[in-house]
Design a protein around this motif. Structure first.
Motif, mmCIF file in Angstrom:
data_model
loop_
_atom_site.group_PDB
_atom_site.id
_atom_site.type_symbol
_atom_site.label_atom_id
_atom_site.label_comp_id
_atom_site.label_asym_id
_atom_site.label_seq_id
_atom_site.Cartn_x
_atom_site.Cartn_y
_atom_site.Cartn_z
ATOM 1 N N TYR A 138 3.035 32.948 -10.311
ATOM 2 C CA TYR A 138 3.216 31.656 -10.979
ATOM 3 C C TYR A 138 3.697 30.603 -9.985
ATOM 4 O O TYR A 138 3.202 29.472 -9.956
ATOM 5 C CB TYR A 138 4.226 31.781 -12.117
ATOM 6 N N LEU A 139 4.667 30.968 -9.169
ATOM 7 C CA LEU A 139 5.218 30.022 -8.201
ATOM 8 C C LEU A 139 4.163 29.598 -7.188
ATOM 9 O O LEU A 139 4.125 28.437 -6.761
ATOM 10 C CB LEU A 139 6.423 30.644 -7.491
ATOM 11 N N ALA A 189 8.845 24.735 -8.304
ATOM 12 C CA ALA A 189 8.332 25.905 -7.595
ATOM 13 C C ALA A 189 9.117 26.161 -6.317
ATOM 14 O O ALA A 189 9.403 27.310 -5.976
ATOM 15 C CB ALA A 189 6.851 25.712 -7.279
ATOM 16 N N LYS A 226 4.184 21.630 -18.633
ATOM 17 C CA LYS A 226 4.135 22.482 -17.445
ATOM 18 C C LYS A 226 5.406 22.380 -16.600
ATOM 19 O O LYS A 226 5.873 23.394 -16.066
ATOM 20 C CB LYS A 226 2.913 22.164 -16.597
ATOM 21 N N ALA A 261 7.574 25.576 -15.246
ATOM 22 C CA ALA A 261 7.880 25.794 -13.829
ATOM 23 C C ALA A 261 9.377 25.949 -13.602
ATOM 24 O O ALA A 261 9.823 26.805 -12.824
ATOM 25 C CB ALA A 261 7.334 24.630 -13.006
ATOM 26 N N GLN A 262 10.165 25.140 -14.301
ATOM 27 C CA GLN A 262 11.624 25.221 -14.160
ATOM 28 C C GLN A 262 12.161 26.547 -14.691
ATOM 29 O O GLN A 262 13.057 27.163 -14.082
ATOM 30 C CB GLN A 262 12.273 24.039 -14.880
ATOM 31 N N PHE A 319 2.145 26.993 -8.902
ATOM 32 C CA PHE A 319 2.899 25.764 -9.144
ATOM 33 C C PHE A 319 3.133 24.968 -7.859
ATOM 34 O O PHE A 319 3.129 23.739 -7.879
ATOM 35 C CB PHE A 319 4.245 26.081 -9.804
ATOM 36 N N VAL A 330 6.574 19.711 -10.947
ATOM 37 C CA VAL A 330 6.177 21.125 -10.988
ATOM 38 C C VAL A 330 6.339 21.741 -9.601
ATOM 39 O O VAL A 330 6.879 22.845 -9.457
ATOM 40 C CB VAL A 330 4.726 21.261 -11.491
ATOM 41 N N ARG A 331 5.890 21.027 -8.581
ATOM 42 C CA ARG A 331 5.983 21.564 -7.217
ATOM 43 C C ARG A 331 7.443 21.696 -6.786
ATOM 44 O O ARG A 331 7.822 22.659 -6.108
ATOM 45 C CB ARG A 331 5.206 20.668 -6.239
ATOM 46 N N ALA A 376 11.171 29.333 -12.350
ATOM 47 C CA ALA A 376 12.000 29.250 -11.136
ATOM 48 C C ALA A 376 13.337 29.947 -11.343
ATOM 49 O O ALA A 376 13.830 30.647 -10.448
ATOM 50 C CB ALA A 376 12.225 27.787 -10.754
ATOM 51 N N ASP A 428 0.280 22.776 -7.267
ATOM 52 C CA ASP A 428 -0.147 21.935 -8.389
ATOM 53 C C ASP A 428 -0.509 20.533 -7.885
ATOM 54 O O ASP A 428 0.261 19.905 -7.153
ATOM 55 C CB ASP A 428 0.977 21.845 -9.431
#
Length: 202
Positions: free
Chosen positions: A105-106, A122, A84, A88-89, A109, A118-119, A92, A112
């Motif tokens: 999605y962001l 985001a 994950k 996320a990266q 994330f 992950v955060r 982004a 999360d």
């Protein structure tokens, strides 16, 4: 070379016996744009982790070359269970050019519960999305950056506060009204760096 020629040149390399060659080909394949998304999605489903990761980054190139961001982001879904933070990266980075298309999605994330990585990714994406002038994505990203400014992890709070700091600048595309409450809370942050950035923003 025109895209058809490039595709013909890369296709054999996607089946090479050496994984590093397949990975390099997958990254390059993204530059073909829209036509690359399906193939890169198949690679993500069926290839080894290093080649699948390269294909994920290839999807960023595909979006930058005009592929639909929503379809490219959906092609990453097999990696959500296994990596994950990578997803996320990658998303982004898609937000640099297609913030509105990946905002959902962001939003997930940045909330999360399991991974600060992950955060953090985001927040990067939201910062990119907030830079698009006059868009609903910029306003929504401002709200979500406010959520991140009150994250449980200080590094994420610092990152969000750093992105929100320019809100006082008239040239900023951040929504001042949407971020005011979060920044007022951040002034009381136990981390002096976060508090200083929030005070500067207000």
């Amino acid at each position: 070379a025109i895209p058809d020629d490039a595709e013909l040149g890369l296709d054999p390399l996607l089946d090479d016996d050496v994984s590093k060659v397949r990975a390099a080909a997958a990254r390059a394949y993204g530059h073909l744009g829209r036509v690359a998304v399906g193939e890169l999605g198949d690679i993500i489903k069926h290839e080894s982790s290093d080649v699948a990761e390269a294909a994920a980054w290839g999807l960023v190139a595909a979006v930058e070359a005009g592929a639909p961001a929503g379809r490219a982001a959906a092609a990453l879904s097999p990696l959500l269970k296994t990596d994950k933070p990578l997803v996320a990266q990658v998303i982004a980075q898609m937000a640099r050019t297609r913030g509105a298309n990946v905002l959902g999605y962001l939003q997930n994330f940045v909330r999360d519960k399991d991974s600060p990585t992950v955060r953090s990714a985001a927040v990067d994406g939201l910062c990119f999305a907030s830079a698009h002038p006059g868009s609903t994505a910029a306003r929504s990203a401002s709200v979500l950056l406010g959520v991140a400014a009150n994250d449980s992890v200080v590094a994420v709070r610092r990152q969000a506060a750093q992105c929100l700091a320019p809100v006082a600048d008239p040239k900023s595309h951040l929504d001042r009204d949407e971020t005011a409450e979060a920044l007022e809370l951040a002034i009381e942050d136990r981390d002096p760096h976060v508090a200083e950035l929030a005070l500067f923003a207000l």
